[in-house]
Every structure is written in structure tokens, then in C-alpha cells.
Design an enzyme around this catalytic site. Structure first.
Site, PDB file in Angstrom:
ATOM      1  N   GLY A 154     -12.353  -3.676  -1.783  1.00  0.00           N
ATOM      2  CA  GLY A 154     -11.909  -5.039  -2.099  1.00  0.00           C
ATOM      3  C   GLY A 154     -12.505  -6.024  -1.108  1.00  0.00           C
ATOM      4  N   ARG A 155     -11.757  -7.094  -0.801  1.00  0.00           N
ATOM      5  CA  ARG A 155     -12.280  -8.121   0.106  1.00  0.00           C
ATOM      6  C   ARG A 155     -12.605  -7.539   1.481  1.00  0.00           C
ATOM      7  NH1 ARG A 155      -7.544 -10.791  -2.074  1.00  0.00           N
ATOM      8  NH2 ARG A 155      -8.041 -12.571  -3.396  1.00  0.00           N
ATOM      9  N   ILE A 156     -11.653  -6.790   2.049  1.00  0.00           N
ATOM     10  CA  ILE A 156     -11.883  -6.263   3.402  1.00  0.00           C
ATOM     11  C   ILE A 156     -12.891  -5.111   3.348  1.00  0.00           C
ATOM     12  CG2 ILE A 156     -10.811  -5.179   5.414  1.00  0.00           C
ATOM     13  CD1 ILE A 156      -8.185  -6.637   4.604  1.00  0.00           C
ATOM     14  N   ARG A 176     -10.931   3.339  -8.493  1.00  0.00           N
ATOM     15  CA  ARG A 176     -10.618   3.840  -9.845  1.00  0.00           C
ATOM     16  C   ARG A 176     -11.762   3.524 -10.804  1.00  0.00           C
ATOM     17  NH1 ARG A 176      -4.617   2.377  -9.561  1.00  0.00           N
ATOM     18  NH2 ARG A 176      -5.456   0.290  -9.634  1.00  0.00           N
ATOM     19  N   ILE A 231      -6.983   1.986   7.907  1.00  0.00           N
ATOM     20  CA  ILE A 231      -6.726   0.570   8.212  1.00  0.00           C
ATOM     21  C   ILE A 231      -5.931  -0.057   7.064  1.00  0.00           C
ATOM     22  CG2 ILE A 231      -8.856  -0.289   7.146  1.00  0.00           C
ATOM     23  CD1 ILE A 231      -7.570  -1.459  10.585  1.00  0.00           C
ATOM     24  N   ARG A 233      -2.611   1.417   4.687  1.00  0.00           N
ATOM     25  CA  ARG A 233      -1.186   1.646   4.863  1.00  0.00           C
ATOM     26  C   ARG A 233      -0.983   3.139   5.131  1.00  0.00           C
ATOM     27  NH1 ARG A 233      -0.912  -2.981   5.457  1.00  0.00           N
ATOM     28  NH2 ARG A 233       0.391  -4.557   4.439  1.00  0.00           N
ATOM     29  N   ASP A 257      -4.517   3.039  12.373  1.00  0.00           N
ATOM     30  CA  ASP A 257      -3.872   1.763  12.706  1.00  0.00           C
ATOM     31  C   ASP A 257      -2.547   1.609  11.978  1.00  0.00           C
ATOM     32  OD1 ASP A 257      -4.301  -1.721  12.066  1.00  0.00           O
ATOM     33  OD2 ASP A 257      -3.830  -0.816  14.007  1.00  0.00           O
ATOM     34  N   GLU A 262       6.378   3.053  10.375  1.00  0.00           N
ATOM     35  CA  GLU A 262       6.139   2.198  11.546  1.00  0.00           C
ATOM     36  C   GLU A 262       7.449   1.571  12.027  1.00  0.00           C
ATOM     37  OE1 GLU A 262       3.127  -0.625  10.410  1.00  0.00           O
ATOM     38  OE2 GLU A 262       1.722   0.921   9.863  1.00  0.00           O
ATOM     39  N   HIS A 280      -0.779  -0.993  14.372  1.00  0.00           N
ATOM     40  CA  HIS A 280      -0.977  -1.921  13.252  1.00  0.00           C
ATOM     41  C   HIS A 280      -1.531  -3.255  13.758  1.00  0.00           C
ATOM     42  CE1 HIS A 280       0.514  -2.968   8.959  1.00  0.00           C
ATOM     43  NE2 HIS A 280      -0.526  -3.672   9.282  1.00  0.00           N
TER      44      HIS A 280
HETATM   45  C1  8YV Z   1      -0.582  -7.802   9.287  1.00  0.00           C
HETATM   46  C2  8YV Z   1      -1.388  -6.444   7.294  1.00  0.00           C
HETATM   47  O1  8YV Z   1      -0.766  -7.406  10.600  1.00  0.00           O
HETATM   48  O2  8YV Z   1      -1.892  -8.420   6.186  1.00  0.00           O
HETATM   49  C3  8YV Z   1      -1.490  -7.253   6.062  1.00  0.00           C
HETATM   50  O3  8YV Z   1      -1.190  -6.699   4.981  1.00  0.00           O
HETATM   51  O4  8YV Z   1      -1.092  -5.298   7.252  1.00  0.00           O
HETATM   52  C4  8YV Z   1      -1.695  -7.074   8.586  1.00  0.00           C
HETATM   53  O5  8YV Z   1      -2.742  -7.980   8.418  1.00  0.00           O
HETATM   54  C5  8YV Z   1       0.859  -7.546   9.032  1.00  0.00           C
HETATM   55  O6  8YV Z   1       1.110  -6.965   7.847  1.00  0.00           O
HETATM   56  C6  8YV Z   1       1.607  -8.870   9.190  1.00  0.00           C
HETATM   57  O7  8YV Z   1       2.970  -8.696   8.982  1.00  0.00           O
END
Ligand code: 8YV
Length: 307
Positions: A154-156, A176, A231, A233, A257, A262, A280
């Protein structure tokens, strides 16, 4: 002009709270000793609320806020937000995409390099005086010319792919559906991709649809020379299998991360030299968190300026 009431569902970074306070009449639900009582008395006042990926937004909270029109969430992930239910109530959910792409991608690359070059283990090696005593650490792994598999594009993921290409890596990906606007090789079979890659980087959305997508079989296919970076979930990987395979060496290395529960991290990982752990921190830089905060504010300002 009277400020629009705004309900903060959970704690936010101080800068964001201050910026919201300038524009809105904020109330902090998380500071109410009797949150339910507060809502029963005041819910009708709130057309807008702010949450985060950490605090989330569940159906029971939505039902307690019948006047809600918009929720602005700090973070890009929506797995903690019940978007489907919010939509049935006509509530707009706005998050903070794009502004965190570069730093989150940099964390993925950092974890890949830190894990493959044994950075944390060798830092410990020096601090423990082992080098001074004449010991030599084992050789690490390079990434130049290696095939790196992205789980998600995706974007990241697209930014990670661009950066990996600059490092001389061969990028392949598993999603997918094949993307027709990219030149990277697509694998429909994640186990097959893992078998052919030196590393996998998980950068797909969290939630029920992706729970355990990176299974024990996938991690075993990545193997003892392989590196897994998460990076995304914690829920996207079989965390029990991950820990066991890192302990046995059936999986070579990991850079993590995110975790299932968590901030609780499986303590079995703490003693391992082949895993790099981060709390995280993907988007957690001064610059990116400010940009995310500004996006939370602009989500609300844009909504109300159009009404
Ligand atoms: C944040 C993230 O650190 O944006 C998200 O989905 O997991 C991280 O960028 C965090 O979730 C902010 O609450």
C-alpha cells in the site's frame, strides 16, 4: 462564536490536545471518573470526537454518542475502529494517512538492517567487554542484491519498496490481488515467496482479515537464513510460532515493532540475540507525529468548514 464541543476518547500527545483546545470546546472522556454517567448526561452535545489507533472506537461507544457525525483518529491503522458500524450510523471516520509513510518505511528498513547486521547483539557484545577480551562476533548478513518480499504494497509498502531498490535489493510482493501499476514481481502464494526471499517485511493492515497471515509455515519457508520484519500489526503473524522458530533458529532473525498484546512482549524474546525489538515506534518521530496531529485537526476543521 461558540466553540464546537469535541470529545477526546483517549489521551493524545500534548501538542495535539493544545491545538484542538484552540479551536474546540474539548472534553476528556478518559479523565471522567464516571464516563458512562458523563455520556448519559452530555452525549447529545458531541457531533465530533477524537480517538487514536491505540484507543480505538467500538460499537458500544458509538451507541453512547447518538449525535456523532465525525471521528478523527490519530494514526493510519483502522483495525481498532469499527468503521462498518460507524458507517451504518452515518459517521465519517478520518485517519492520518500519507504523512507517516516515510518515517514508518524508514523504521522498516532500520529493522531490516539492524536485524541482518546483528546491531543490537553486537552492541551488547561490545558493552559486555567481550570484544576487549579478544572475542570476535559472527559474520552478519548483507541485503545488497537480496530478494526482499513485501507482504502488503500500500502507501507505506510502496515507499519501503522504493527505498529497498535504492539499497540494491530485488523487491517482490504478496497481496491478494496483483497490482498493475508496479513493476515488482507478484507472488500469489506467500509460502512460495517466503521460500525464495532472504527477508519478509509485513506492511499490511491489521484486523480479522489478515490475522495470522504470516503463519508458522511461512516463517519456516523463510528459514534459518531468513529475516522477518513486522512494521504492521502484531496480529498479522503467528506470534507463538515466531517466538518458537526464533528460539530454535529455524527462523534466522527478526526485527519487530509491533506485537499482539502491546505493550506486553513475549518475554522469551528478551534473551534472544537474533531479534531486534522496538515499542511500536514506526511513526514516532517529532516531525511525523506533529504532521499526524495536524492532520487530525485538519480532518475536523475541513468537516465543519463545509457545514
Ligand atoms: C502510530 C500506527 O504510532 O498509524 C498507525 O496505525 O500504528 C502508528 O503510526 C500509532 O498507532 C498511533 O496511535
Amino acid at each position: 462564536m461558540e466553540k464546537q464541543p469535541l470529545l477526546l476518547l483517549g489521551p493524545l500527545m500534548p501538542y495535539l490536545t493544545e491545538e484542538l483546545e484552540k479551536r474546540y470546546a474539548i472534553e476528556k472522556l478518559y479523565e471522567e471518573t464516571d464516563a458512562l454517567g458523563f455520556l448519559q448526561q452530555n452525549a447529545e452535545r458531541f457531533r465530533a470526537a477524537v480517538t487514536s489507533t491505540f484507543t480505538g472506537l467500538k460499537a458500544d461507544m458509538i451507541d453512547l454518542l447518538p449525535a456523532l457525525e465525525i471521528v478523527s483518529s490519530f494514526g493510519v491503522g483502522t483495525d481498532s475502529l469499527d468503521i462498518a458500524y460507524a458507517e451504518t450510523k452515518g459517521i465519517k471516520i478520518a485517519n492520518t494517512p500519507d504523512v507517516l509513510n516515510e518515517d514508518t518505511a524508514n523504521m522498516a528498513i532500520t529493522l531490516l538492517l539492524a536485524a541482518t547486521r546483528d546491531i543490537v547483539a553486537n552492541d551488547r557484545f561490545v558493552r559486555e567487554g567481550r570484544w576487549a577480551r579478544g572475542e570476535t562476533p559472527p559474520l552478519a548478513l548483507g541485503i545488497e542484491g537480496k530478494k526482499i518480499g513485501l507482504v502488503g504494497l500500500g502507501r507505506i509498502g510502496s515507499v519501503i519498496a522504493r527505498k529497498l531498490t535504492a539499497f540494491g535489493c530485488e523487491v517482490v510482493y504478496h497481496t491478494r490481488n496483483k497490482k498493475h501499476d508496479v513493476s515488482y514481481e507478484h507472488y500469489s502464494d506467500l509460502v512460495e515467496m517466503a521460500r525464495r526471499c532472504s527477508a519478509l517485511i509485513a506492511i499490511l493492515p491489521g484486523g480479522d482479515a489478515t490475522k495470522g497471515v504470516i503463519s508458522r509455515e511461512v516463517l519456516q519457508a523463510l528459514g534459518s537464513e531468513g529475516t522477518f520484519v513486522n512494521i504492521a500489526r502484531g496480529t498479522v503473524v503467528d506470534e507463538t510460532a515466531l517466538v518458537e522458530l526464533l528460539q530454535s533458529g529455524e527462523l534466522g532473525r527478526a526485527g519487530l515493532d509491533v506485537f499482539v498484546d502491546e505493550p506486553n512482549v513475549p518475554e522469551a524474546l528478551f534473551a534472544l540475540n537474533n531479534v531486534v525489538l522496538q515499542p511500536h515506534m514506526g511513526s514516532a518521530t517529532v516531525e511525523t507525529r506533529k504532521a499526524m496531529a495536524d492532520r487530525v485537526v485538519s480532518n475536523l476543521d475541513n468537516y465543519f468548514s463545509a457545514r
